[in-house]
Design a protein around this motif. Structure first.
Motif, mmCIF file in Angstrom:
data_model
loop_
_atom_site.group_PDB
_atom_site.id
_atom_site.type_symbol
_atom_site.label_atom_id
_atom_site.label_comp_id
_atom_site.label_asym_id
_atom_site.label_seq_id
_atom_site.Cartn_x
_atom_site.Cartn_y
_atom_site.Cartn_z
ATOM 1 N N GLN A 1 -7.129 0.866 1.664
ATOM 2 C CA GLN A 1 -6.425 -0.394 1.875
ATOM 3 C C GLN A 1 -7.067 -1.531 1.092
ATOM 4 N N PHE B 1 -11.522 4.161 5.334
ATOM 5 C CA PHE B 1 -10.116 4.085 4.943
ATOM 6 C C PHE B 1 -9.734 2.650 4.590
ATOM 7 N N GLN B 2 -10.112 1.742 5.457
ATOM 8 C CA GLN B 2 -9.775 0.347 5.202
ATOM 9 C C GLN B 2 -10.371 -0.155 3.891
ATOM 10 N N ILE C 1 0.823 -1.211 0.000
ATOM 11 C CA ILE C 1 0.000 0.000 0.000
ATOM 12 C C ILE C 1 0.850 1.251 0.000
ATOM 13 N N GLU D 1 -9.330 -3.458 1.938
ATOM 14 C CA GLU D 1 -9.572 -4.644 2.749
ATOM 15 C C GLU D 1 -11.046 -4.955 2.752
#
Lengths: 372, 372
Positions: free
Chosen positions: B326, B321-322, B52, B328
């Motif tokens: 990211q 955010f994740q 990342i 995810e």
DNA sequence: AGTCGCTTCGTGTACGTACACGAAAAAGGT
DNA sequence: ACCTTTTTCGTGTACGTACACGAAGCGACT
């Protein structure tokens, strides 16, 4: 005031190359006082903050933090709750080349603890997250650690050390609060209150009982109650606890409520239910450990005080990350709030699976938790 | 199983260039089925996860998340608590090229809310964090938003939308818990309990009162109590509240306790103290807003239920955010725990300075909060 | 054969920082 | 004057990813 402040930009303004700027930023030698001053001024002016993404990429370094805490299964599983928070943070930080190595020690075996501390002094990694139990062994060891290695305390603090931050509970206030809860629960009932101290030497437990006593002292004459403090090492296993409690109720005066100032309230709760003494005896204890959650569901424990062990572990690791990797300034100590739990606000999912995992994991201590 | 899985390594194994691997990873065209298959196999085998740090650096993109919530000063300052958590997360994420734009709306002005929603539909940014009050306006607007824009709810959820995650309270359980607290506080006192509903249309408040009623229904005959629910729009300002309460106590039966099912308990607490009715009347309300904290310190409010607004805001942004940065996977909804506060466990530092800041800031809505 | 178009792929550059190496300039010595 | 040492600085490469450009390779058509 944009984020345009890059090394390249600084170099352009100072009419030097990025290499020179780099040297100034890292305090390396080889730059004339004159240009250093010029660059410093521009850096300050622009409010330059290095881009962590690029820095991390360039450094190509894996950070290793070591966490040191009692075995997850000790104290009725209290430490598993902390460990959970640590693992959560470890997961979140894994993307940033952070590895976390957790070492659990037997808090009743000073020798093994000393051996672990020696190893940590030798290889402290890039930062430490420490539960400061057994300060007698810990403090000297911390003195021997390379001063460049930062450490954070969670679940309390100790004198004689200089941690980056200490994340802890306010044990005295917790006891005071427990006093209020006890008074509410036992309102109108006759009898004395008993405060059980399962680890005479534990500072937290002592403070809790002090706070508990203080609450009843602070009450007016109307609500003031007699509080008897009892040390009892028997609150470890069901059998010994039962014998102790049998004796206590047989010999002593009428008891209106019991405070168990650590996380083994469930042993007392179980006994109260089995012996038919629950009616007329309030029970307040600490921590949302599996045993206490169960006992509260069954009606043995009335109230639990807790201090967010999950958040403490998580926050502790994040502080290390902020200080070491992000090089942000220390934000000072944290005092986590005191939570109160009754049957009606027990967490719906006490995550028994996750807790079982942790208990299993503790067999293999010193694992490295990562994800990449 | 190291983190050695880089694009270069995959290219080496597949005997192609990194450009080709890149095309496969991004699902772009221009790769023969044969080599695509080969690369896919290697990617799966190695469990490749893109770095990342490098991705962010290369993309050189600034993410913008928009947060939508009522004005920080409404509901006695409840939203300022949420905003605080949002800003904390914004600060933590600023290093990763994330900007957060917060828009506060007047929850009593549907027109301005609709206008704001229209703007958000047009420019949703990279993700939304939404407090789903006023669902009548919100749900249709969400339907018009580009489906690629993820959104997270905090402080509750609504039907007819598909958020990435919903972070919310369990209002019914909160009311049930409030029932238990009320019973403890008013133990032995005669009289009825009054549940005050300040926003007849608010779903949370309704559920809380339902839970409160349910608690007393569930009690055995011994502890069962009469609960009277009263709608009162007067709980907004001191004057109107006073008039309402005057009337209520003059005309009604004896009152043993009052439940204020939103965050304006301090208005009732102030009146109780001023009118000398506090003795004999327990008061339970919601949320650690400044007014309630003060009133509790002064002895007006006995107990506050709270649902971690700070954590809700913070977690909400972190989820975005994740998911977005990211990439995810979504971890499902969150139900934050129910906290109980008495005088004895009020936070030591209610951060009045920070709260004042927030109240000031709300004047200039729609600011962009960043740091870089 | 030549040109065009298409597919398939490799190379180069950028993001911002860190650090090694070596070049240029200045200082010192005989 | 010349050579050596030291200071002072610029250039180049790397980290891992993203994407643009263009080079091959191939078939098809004139």
């Amino acid at each position: 005031m944009d984020q345009k402040a890059t090394v390249k930009e600084i170099a352009r303004l100072a009419e030097v190359s990025i290499g020179t700027v780099d040297r100034v930023l890292h305090g390396r030698s080889g730059v004339s006082a004159e240009t250093k001053e010029r660059i410093d001024a521009i850096v300050a002016n622009l409010g330059y903050k290095p881009n962590i993404l690029a820095r991390q990429l360039s450094l190509n370094k894996t950070y290793v933090f070591r966490a040191v805490m009692p075995r997850a299964d000790q104290d009725s599983g209290y430490w598993a709750l902390c460990l959970h928070g640590i693992r959560r943070a470890a997961r979140d930080l894994a993307s940033f080349r952070v590895k976390v190595r957790v070492d659990e020690f037997d808090r009743y075996d000073e020798d093994s603890y000393r051996a672990l501390l020696e190893d940590i002094v030798k290889e402290p990694g890039d930062g430490l997250l420490i539960a400061p139990v057994l300060p007698r062994e810990l403090v000297p060891a911390l003195g021997k650690i390379d001063t460049s290695v930062p450490y954070v305390f969670f679940d309390g603090t100790v004198e004689g050390a200089s941690p980056l931050a200490a994340i802890g509970q306010d044990a005295y206030s917790g006891g005071y609060l427990a006093g209020r809860m006890m008074l509410l629960l036992a309102n109108g009932r006759e009898g004395v209150f008993v405060a059980l101290n399962a680890h005479a030497e534990d500072r937290h437990i002592k403070l809790r009982i002090e706070g508990f006593n203080a609450f009843f002292r602070d009450q007016g004459a109307a609500a003031s109650r007699e509080v008897r403090e009892l040390s009892c090492f028997e609150l470890e296993h069901t059998e010994s606890a039962d014998a102790f409690l049998d004796g206590m109720f047989r010999e002593g005066p009428r008891i209106a409520g019991i405070l168990v100032a650590n996380s083994s309230g469930h042993l007392v709760g179980d006994w109260l239910l089995r012996s038919g003494r629950k009616e007329g005896c309030a029970l307040v204890s600490w921590d949302l450990v599996p045993g206490n959650v169960r006992s509260m569901r069954e009606g043995g424990i009335d109230c639990l005080v807790s201090q967010r062990p999950f958040e403490q572990g998580r926050e502790g690791l994040e502080r290390l990350f902020q200080a070491v990797v992000q090089e942000e300034e220390n934000e000072g100590d944290v005092r986590v709030p005191l939570d109160i739990f009754f049957r009606e606000n027990l967490p719906q999912r006490p995550a028994p699976a996750a807790l079982a995992q942790e208990r299993h994991r503790q067999a293999a201590s010193g694992r490295v938790d990562s994800r990449a």
